[in-house]
Motif scaffolding. Structure first.
Motif, PDB file in Angstrom:
ATOM      1  N   PHE A 167     -15.014   7.786  55.677  1.00  0.00           N
ATOM      2  CA  PHE A 167     -16.290   8.464  55.932  1.00  0.00           C
ATOM      3  C   PHE A 167     -17.104   7.772  57.027  1.00  0.00           C
ATOM      4  CE2 PHE A 167     -15.139  10.047  51.715  1.00  0.00           C
ATOM      5  CZ  PHE A 167     -15.262  11.409  51.947  1.00  0.00           C
ATOM      6  N   LEU A 168     -16.961   6.457  57.159  1.00  0.00           N
ATOM      7  CA  LEU A 168     -17.627   5.785  58.279  1.00  0.00           C
ATOM      8  C   LEU A 168     -17.070   6.294  59.606  1.00  0.00           C
ATOM      9  CD1 LEU A 168     -17.860   2.083  57.055  1.00  0.00           C
ATOM     10  CD2 LEU A 168     -19.797   3.560  57.625  1.00  0.00           C
ATOM     11  N   ALA A 169     -15.743   6.412  59.677  1.00  0.00           N
ATOM     12  CA  ALA A 169     -15.132   6.891  60.914  1.00  0.00           C
ATOM     13  C   ALA A 169     -15.524   8.336  61.185  1.00  0.00           C
ATOM     14  CB  ALA A 169     -13.614   6.761  60.833  1.00  0.00           C
TER      15      ALA A 169
ATOM     16  N   MET B  89     -26.220   0.508  63.562  1.00  0.00           N
ATOM     17  CA  MET B  89     -26.202   1.968  63.574  1.00  0.00           C
ATOM     18  C   MET B  89     -27.553   2.549  63.153  1.00  0.00           C
ATOM     19  SD  MET B  89     -23.165   2.908  64.604  1.00  0.00           S
ATOM     20  CE  MET B  89     -23.311   1.496  65.710  1.00  0.00           C
ATOM     21  N   LEU B  90     -28.402   1.722  62.534  1.00  0.00           N
ATOM     22  CA  LEU B  90     -29.726   2.170  62.126  1.00  0.00           C
ATOM     23  C   LEU B  90     -30.689   2.122  63.307  1.00  0.00           C
ATOM     24  CD1 LEU B  90     -30.048   0.142  58.801  1.00  0.00           C
ATOM     25  CD2 LEU B  90     -29.665   2.610  58.982  1.00  0.00           C
TER      26      LEU B  90
ATOM     27  N   GLU C  34     -17.062   8.220  64.922  1.00  0.00           N
ATOM     28  CA  GLU C  34     -16.445   9.235  65.775  1.00  0.00           C
ATOM     29  C   GLU C  34     -17.466  10.185  66.400  1.00  0.00           C
ATOM     30  OE1 GLU C  34     -13.399  11.089  63.462  1.00  0.00           O
ATOM     31  OE2 GLU C  34     -12.122   9.299  63.433  1.00  0.00           O
ATOM     32  N   PRO C  35     -18.481  10.663  65.664  1.00  0.00           N
ATOM     33  CA  PRO C  35     -19.478  11.529  66.316  1.00  0.00           C
ATOM     34  C   PRO C  35     -20.235  10.843  67.446  1.00  0.00           C
ATOM     35  CG  PRO C  35     -19.594  11.770  63.936  1.00  0.00           C
ATOM     36  CD  PRO C  35     -18.686  10.610  64.204  1.00  0.00           C
ATOM     37  N   ARG C  36     -20.299   9.529  67.410  1.00  0.00           N
ATOM     38  CA  ARG C  36     -20.963   8.778  68.472  1.00  0.00           C
ATOM     39  C   ARG C  36     -20.010   8.417  69.600  1.00  0.00           C
ATOM     40  NH1 ARG C  36     -23.659   7.646  63.776  1.00  0.00           N
ATOM     41  NH2 ARG C  36     -25.880   7.098  63.879  1.00  0.00           N
TER      42      ARG C  36
END
Length: 243
Positions: free
Chosen positions: A213-215, A100-101, A220-222
């Motif tokens: 918070f990961l979701a 994700m980075l 989810e935004p991605r």
């Protein structure tokens, strides 16, 4: 262009007849990919496994090119870590989070934490604690860190037991009591050092917190689902705890 750095192998994929593209998390150059000539051969592929520590030299004509890696395995861990389901899934999940980075974006503290952590992923009583803390750190590295230093309602720093699912801020026992059913539990090991590994219930609560918070903020935004490796890791940890 050329540089040398230490790194940890996150993954690899075959490229062409006998080559491989290897993905590293490096100390000074972040998540970085490079071509390893002959890396797809049986001899080299056995060494180029996730979890192994390497000394890497990267070369390319231009900085934006894929480039090639010359890799020397300095800390062989893969054989030990891939032998147990929980540590194998933990390595897979670590890779999915680090991807994700942005590529080539330095995160030296993250590399240092990962280096220390992978040495103990074969210890199931520690893996759940370390991975929950790692997810919390990844939220911060991705720009979505939680504020767990003080109570959102009172500003106090004691007796922090909950987290608001909306703001990501800690809430103390007294302030959160009227709304405890709507709040996420905050296991102490996420904010302080503990003498013993946490209970399976505290580990589950920590993963509920970080997973929320990961979701909500990362996946989810991605438009992508949570990694399957995460669910597999949690199942493996629960099975190990039940033995």
């Amino acid at each position: 262009m050329e540089w040398s750095d230490e790194g940890i192998i996150l993954g690899l994929r075959r490229h062409g007849e006998g080559n491989a593209i290897v993905e590293l998390m490096t100390a000074a150059h972040g998540r970085h990919l490079g071509l390893v000539r002959g890396g797809g051969s049986r001899r080299q592929a056995a060494a180029l496994q996730p979890g192994n520590g390497v000394q890497a030299t990267w070369r390319a004509r231009l900085d934006e090119h894929l480039g090639t890696f010359a890799l020397e395995v300095t800390t062989p861990r893969a054989g030990r870590l891939m032998g147990a389901a929980h540590s194998a899934f933990a390595l897979s999940h670590i890779g999915s989070l680090i991807r994700m980075l942005p590529e080539r974006d330095p995160h030296p503290e993250l590399h240092d934490v990962l280096t220390a952590m992978v040495e103990h992923l074969d210890e199931p009583r520690l893996t759940g604690m370390m991975m929950a803390r790692f997810e919390l750190m990844m939220l911060s590295e991705l720009g979505f860190g939680l504020d767990l230093e003080s109570c959102a309602a009172t500003g106090g720093r004691n007796d922090l037991l909950y987290v608001s699912p909306k703001s990501g801020r800690a809430v103390s026992r007294d302030a959160g009591e009227p709304w405890r059913a709507q709040l996420l539990n905050l296991p102490y090991f996420l904010i302080g050092e503990v003498a013993e590994p946490p209970s399976p219930g505290d580990v589950d609560a920590a993963f509920d917190l970080t997973g929320h918070f990961l979701a909500r903020r990362v996946f989810e935004p991605r438009g992508i689902p949570m990694p399957e490796s995460r669910a597999a890791l949690l199942l493996a940890l629960r099975r190990t705890a039940a033995q």
